[in-house]
Design a protein around this motif. Sequence first.
Motif, short mmCIF file in Angstrom:
data_model
loop_
_atom_site.label_atom_id
_atom_site.label_comp_id
_atom_site.label_asym_id
_atom_site.label_seq_id
_atom_site.Cartn_x
_atom_site.Cartn_y
_atom_site.Cartn_z
N ALA A 235 -23.03 -26.16 -37.87
CA ALA A 235 -22.00 -25.60 -38.75
C ALA A 235 -22.18 -26.16 -40.16
CB ALA A 235 -20.61 -25.93 -38.22
N PHE A 236 -22.31 -27.47 -40.23
CA PHE A 236 -22.60 -28.19 -41.47
C PHE A 236 -23.56 -29.32 -41.12
CE2 PHE A 236 -18.21 -26.70 -41.63
CZ PHE A 236 -18.20 -25.93 -42.79
N ALA A 237 -24.40 -29.69 -42.07
CA ALA A 237 -25.29 -30.82 -41.82
C ALA A 237 -24.49 -32.07 -41.50
CB ALA A 237 -26.18 -31.05 -43.05
N GLY A 238 -23.41 -32.29 -42.25
CA GLY A 238 -22.58 -33.46 -42.02
C GLY A 238 -21.92 -33.46 -40.67
N GLN A 239 -21.61 -32.28 -40.16
CA GLN A 239 -20.98 -32.17 -38.83
C GLN A 239 -21.95 -32.59 -37.74
OE1 GLN A 239 -22.09 -28.80 -37.31
NE2 GLN A 239 -21.55 -29.60 -35.30
N VAL A 240 -23.20 -32.15 -37.80
CA VAL A 240 -24.18 -32.54 -36.79
C VAL A 240 -24.41 -34.05 -36.83
CG1 VAL A 240 -26.54 -32.25 -35.96
CG2 VAL A 240 -25.33 -30.29 -36.90
N LEU A 241 -24.60 -34.57 -38.04
CA LEU A 241 -24.85 -36.00 -38.18
C LEU A 241 -23.65 -36.83 -37.74
CD1 LEU A 241 -26.72 -35.90 -41.61
CD2 LEU A 241 -27.73 -36.27 -39.35
N ALA A 242 -22.44 -36.35 -38.01
CA ALA A 242 -21.24 -37.06 -37.58
C ALA A 242 -21.12 -37.09 -36.06
CB ALA A 242 -19.99 -36.41 -38.19
N ASN A 243 -21.49 -36.01 -35.40
CA ASN A 243 -21.46 -35.99 -33.93
C ASN A 243 -22.47 -36.97 -33.34
OD1 ASN A 243 -19.72 -33.77 -32.39
ND2 ASN A 243 -20.22 -32.97 -34.42
N ILE A 244 -23.63 -37.06 -33.96
CA ILE A 244 -24.64 -38.02 -33.50
C ILE A 244 -24.10 -39.45 -33.65
CG2 ILE A 244 -26.91 -38.97 -34.00
CD1 ILE A 244 -27.80 -36.12 -34.75
N GLU A 245 -23.46 -39.72 -34.79
CA GLU A 245 -22.89 -41.04 -35.02
C GLU A 245 -21.75 -41.32 -34.03
OE1 GLU A 245 -23.85 -43.48 -36.96
OE2 GLU A 245 -25.52 -42.33 -37.78
N ALA A 246 -20.93 -40.30 -33.75
CA ALA A 246 -19.79 -40.48 -32.86
C ALA A 246 -20.23 -40.91 -31.46
CB ALA A 246 -18.97 -39.19 -32.78
N MET A 247 -21.25 -40.27 -30.93
CA MET A 247 -21.73 -40.63 -29.59
C MET A 247 -22.34 -42.03 -29.55
SD MET A 247 -23.32 -37.20 -27.84
CE MET A 247 -24.04 -36.48 -29.30
N ASP A 248 -22.74 -42.53 -30.71
CA ASP A 248 -23.35 -43.85 -30.77
C ASP A 248 -22.37 -44.89 -31.34
OD1 ASP A 248 -25.67 -45.37 -30.22
OD2 ASP A 248 -26.21 -45.43 -32.33
N SER A 249 -21.08 -44.56 -31.30
CA SER A 249 -20.05 -45.43 -31.85
C SER A 249 -19.20 -46.03 -30.73
CB SER A 249 -19.14 -44.64 -32.80
OG SER A 249 -17.94 -45.31 -33.04
#
Length: 328
Positions: A235-249
Motif C-alpha cells: 500500500a505504501f513503502a512505509g507500511q510494508v517496512l513498518a509491518n516488518i519492524e512490528a513482527m521483529d519488535s
Amino acid sequence: MGMIATGNANAVIAGGVELLSDLPIRYNKSARGALLGFAKAKDVPSKLKVGAEFVKNALFPELPVVTEFSSGETMGHSGDRLAASFNISRREQDEFAMRSHTFAAEAAKNGKLSDIIPVFLDGKKPVTIKADNGIRVSSMEKLSSLKPAFVKPHGTITAANSSYMTDGATAALIMTEDFALANGYKPKAYLRDYMYVSQDPKDQLLLSPAHVIPKLLDKAGLGLKDIDVFEIHEAFAGQVLANIEAMDSDYFCTEKMKRSGKYGRVPLEKLNLWGGSLSIGHPFGATGVRLAIHSAHRLKEEKGQYAVIAACAAGGHGVGMLVEAYGK
C-alpha cells in the motif's frame, strides 16, 4: 477454497475488478438532501426553497478520496502515522519504492509479468500495451525531491512511495487437484490455507500483515524460515517496512499480539522480488489474485516450497494465505 473444501464446487472462477479512472463525484450531503426534498415539496414556495438550498451547495461536490470509513481518515495519513511510530525514515521508504520499481522492471524485461496484460480502450477497441506501463525506475535524487502528499510539511509519504491506483481486473481458476487433472489442467500451485484478521482501524489500520503472518504460520506448524516466497501488498513503502519492524519488535508482539516475544523478521531477499503494488499498481478488487499468481510463479521460478501472501484492507481487516508449490 471454502466451497471446494465443503464439496459444493469442483471448479470456481474467482476474481475482482476495479475502475478507478472514472470515480463518481457526489454532491455534498446538503445538496443531496435538497434533491431528495423535491419529492416532498408540495407547492411552489416549498420547491423554490428546496431549489435554493440545492443551488447553494451544488458547486461544492464531495471529491473522491481513499478514506477509512470507520474513522474518516485518509489511508495516506494512516500510513504516515504508522511509518512515524516505527521510525521508518523518508529515505528508507524511497529506497524501498525504488527497489519495487527496479525489481518490476527487471521482471517485465525477463517476461515474468506475462500474466499481467495492460490494455486501454482506443474508441471501442482494446489495445494491448507493454506490461511495464506503470513502472518508473527513478533515482534517489528525484524521489527525495518530492513533497509530502498527505501530512504537510513534515510527512514522509509521497506519490512515489505510495501505490498508485489504476483500473484492473483479475480472474483465477481454482479446482480440486483430481478435477483439474481429469480435465486436462496442470495446477500451478496448491492454495493450502488462509486466515482473516482484524484490529483497531485507527491505530493499526495497515498492520494486518504483522498480525496475520504469525497466526497463519502457527496454524500451519511452520515458521518464517520455512517460507521461500513472501508477497506482501505494498500500500505504501512505509507500511510494508513498518509491518516488518512490528513482527521483529518485542513490544509490539507482546503488547499488541499477546505473544511471548518478537516473532522474527521477514527477509527482504525473499520479499516481492518481482515488484509489487508500488510499481505494478493497486486496483483494489484485483490485487489479491495478482499476489496469488506471483506467489505461484515465483515458487516455480525459485524452486521453493511455500509462499505466504499478506495484505491489509479497510476497516482494520487483513488476509493471509499459504501457497505451496505444485511439484508433480
